[in-house]
Motif scaffolding. Structure first.
Motif, PDB file in Angstrom:
ATOM      1  N   ALA A 142       0.824  -1.214   0.000  1.00 22.36           N
ATOM      2  CA  ALA A 142       0.000   0.000   0.000  1.00 22.36           C
ATOM      3  C   ALA A 142       0.855   1.260   0.000  1.00 22.36           C
ATOM      4  N   ALA A 143       1.931   1.263   0.787  1.00 26.61           N
ATOM      5  CA  ALA A 143       2.770   2.466   0.880  1.00 26.61           C
ATOM      6  C   ALA A 143       3.508   2.716  -0.430  1.00 26.61           C
ATOM      7  N   ASN A 153       4.766   0.476   6.904  1.00 26.89           N
ATOM      8  CA  ASN A 153       5.063  -0.342   8.086  1.00 26.89           C
ATOM      9  C   ASN A 153       6.547  -0.409   8.418  1.00 26.89           C
ATOM     10  N   MET A 196       0.766   1.001  11.451  1.00 30.11           N
ATOM     11  CA  MET A 196      -0.050   1.612  10.390  1.00 30.11           C
ATOM     12  C   MET A 196      -0.924   0.570   9.704  1.00 30.11           C
ATOM     13  N   GLN A 197      -2.205   0.905   9.557  1.00 23.90           N
ATOM     14  CA  GLN A 197      -3.134   0.104   8.779  1.00 23.90           C
ATOM     15  C   GLN A 197      -2.874   0.322   7.283  1.00 23.90           C
ATOM     16  N   VAL A 198      -3.636  -0.366   6.447  1.00 20.79           N
ATOM     17  CA  VAL A 198      -3.477  -0.198   4.995  1.00 20.79           C
ATOM     18  C   VAL A 198      -3.720   1.259   4.591  1.00 20.79           C
ATOM     19  N   VAL A 220      15.016  -6.937  -4.278  1.00 22.19           N
ATOM     20  CA  VAL A 220      16.321  -6.275  -4.276  1.00 22.19           C
ATOM     21  C   VAL A 220      17.267  -7.124  -3.434  1.00 22.19           C
ATOM     22  N   ASP A 278       9.135  -5.042  -6.487  1.00 17.11           N
ATOM     23  CA  ASP A 278       8.307  -5.668  -5.447  1.00 17.11           C
ATOM     24  C   ASP A 278       8.434  -7.182  -5.454  1.00 17.11           C
ATOM     25  N   GLY A 279       8.696  -7.723  -4.274  1.00 17.22           N
ATOM     26  CA  GLY A 279       8.809  -9.170  -4.120  1.00 17.22           C
ATOM     27  C   GLY A 279       7.466  -9.878  -4.050  1.00 17.22           C
ATOM     28  N   CYS A 339      -8.442  -4.923  12.518  1.00 14.26           N
ATOM     29  CA  CYS A 339      -8.465  -5.721  11.280  1.00 14.26           C
ATOM     30  C   CYS A 339      -9.453  -6.879  11.395  1.00 14.26           C
ATOM     31  N   GLU A 382       5.123 -10.081  -1.573  1.00 13.27           N
ATOM     32  CA  GLU A 382       4.690 -10.732  -0.327  1.00 13.27           C
ATOM     33  C   GLU A 382       4.248  -9.687   0.686  1.00 13.27           C
ATOM     34  N   ARG A 413       2.397  -7.922   3.796  1.00 13.71           N
ATOM     35  CA  ARG A 413       2.235  -8.442   5.157  1.00 13.71           C
ATOM     36  C   ARG A 413       0.886  -9.122   5.367  1.00 13.71           C
ATOM     37  N   HIS A 444      -9.881  -4.993   6.122  1.00 11.17           N
ATOM     38  CA  HIS A 444     -11.013  -4.289   6.730  1.00 11.17           C
ATOM     39  C   HIS A 444     -10.602  -2.898   7.210  1.00 11.17           C
TER      40      HIS A 444
END
Ligand SMILES: Cc1cc2nc3c(=O)[nH]c(=O)nc-3n(C[C@H](O)[C@H](O)[C@H](O)COP(=O)(O)OP(=O)(O)OC[C@H]3O[C@@H](n4cnc5c(N)ncnc54)[C@H](O)[C@@H]3O)c2cc1C
Length: 319
Positions: free
Chosen positions: A18-19, A275, A281-283, A84, A38-39, A140, A41, A43, A51
């Protein structure tokens, strides 16, 4: 500015949750050359729904990110599915990220949005139920397990307070200190709310028909449960990024990258959001933080360009 394979990007974003994707959207719309590495995966991948997300309540986390990738790409961002393996460089000389697909990405600025690893206690079975009926976050999952028999397995000094929080969702709450000591006044609050305190040490969980049914104690007893809250320790995901030399902090929740509210880390040209900076932090907060940091990156790049233009003008006229 468009993004091509060989270019030096304005910004390389490591981590496409999300970030990272929110930052990519802002930067691409600001006409920056931006790449997201981006890997794949995130969280919350073990959970079937995200939610507390206005406008997207209950969306599948992977579907949300797929939508985010498409939105960022539609404005010119490039997404690379890879991890990376080694990042290095400096604000003066630029940054390089060597990927596990054998390629290397070059960029003027780097945004770290790699999230965290949740570290569960070494109790058999917890990892397999994570995000289902072994949970960490009442905002959540609390609604989905409301009124059920919820246990809270202590993992650190904040756990008694977290039991009070989960009690908001059920009257059938058990707190497992699990060998840890808690201040008398905290346990007094726990008991005053009617939360059962289960002595002893948990050694396992019982699962029947793909549902959690009990916590198993070392003394052979069992405590019937429908869900178990486990405040996992979190560790900033920095594998392969050690070469950047970021400062990190260890707190009650785990290890996080040190960054200010605008996303500046201890290393000039390296930013952080989501995170990896704050595991609470939430989504929605992670996306918001990524967007804010992206705006600051763009603004500082604009100002730096203006400074260089002034210096060039002055050099030309000899002042
Ligand atoms: C089980 C569970 C359920 C949750 N449910 C909710 C919920 O219902 N609602 C809610 O708001 N929040 C929920 N959360 C919290 C949510 O997961 C986080 O707020 C969110 O994932 C943080 O986004 P992020 O972008 O910081 O990190 P992440 O989403 O974790 O994304 C980080 C990305 O970086 C990638 N990455 C890491 N290292 C590298 C590397 N070296 N190279 C390339 N890529 C890398 C990872 O593969 C990953 O794709 C939940 C968390 C958990 C654990």
């Amino acid at each position: 500015m468009s993004a091509t394979n060989n270019q030096v990007y304005d910004v390389a974003i490591i981590g496409g949750g999300a970030a990272g994707l929110s930052a990519a959207l802002i930067l691409a719309r600001a006409r920056r050359g931006v790449v997201v590495i981006d890997g794949g995966e995130p969280r919350n991948a073990p959970a079937s729904a995200a939610h507390g997300l206005l406008g997207q309540e209950g969306v599948n986390p992977l579907v949300l990110l797929e939508t985010g990738r498409n939105e960022a790409v539609s404005y010119g961002a490039r997404i690379v599915q890879a991890n990376v393996q080694h990042a290095s460089g400096s604000a003066d000389n630029g940054f390089a990220a060597a990927l596990d697909d054998g390629s290397t990405i070059h960029a003027d600025q780097v945004l770290i949005a790699t999230g965290v690893q949740d570290e569960l206690p070494a109790i058999p079975g917890l990892a397999e139920r994570w995000g289902r009926d072994v949970v960490h976050c009442p905002y959540c999952h609390g609604w989905e397990i409301r009124d059920q028999r919820i246990g809270l397995l202590a993992t650190g000094p904040m756990s008694a307070m977290q039991a009070l929080l989960f009690h908001q969702w059920t009257d059938r709450m058990t707190f497992f200190p699990n060998g840890l000591d808690f201040p008398t006044e905290q346990l007094e609050k726990v008991r005053a709310l009617g939360i059962t305190v289960a002595p002893g040490t948990a050694s396992g969980i019982e699962v029947v028909d793909d549902r959690l049914t009990a916590a198993l104690m070392e003394d052979g007893s069992r405590v019937e449960l429908d869900a178990l809250a486990v405040p996992a320790k979190t560790h900033a995901r920095l594998d392969g990024l050690e070469g950047l030399g970021l400062d990190v902090a260890t707190n009650a929740m785990g290890v996080a990258v040190i960054a200010d509210a605008a996303g500046h880390t201890s290393v000039p040209g390296v930013w952080a959001a989501g995170n990896v900076v704050n595991p609470a932090m939430q989504v929605s907060e992670s996306a918001s933080n990524g967007a804010r940091v992206a705006m600051t990156i763009n603004t500082e790049m604009v100002f730096a360009r203006a400074d260089r233009a002034v210096a060039d003008d002055r050099a030309r006229v000899g002042v």
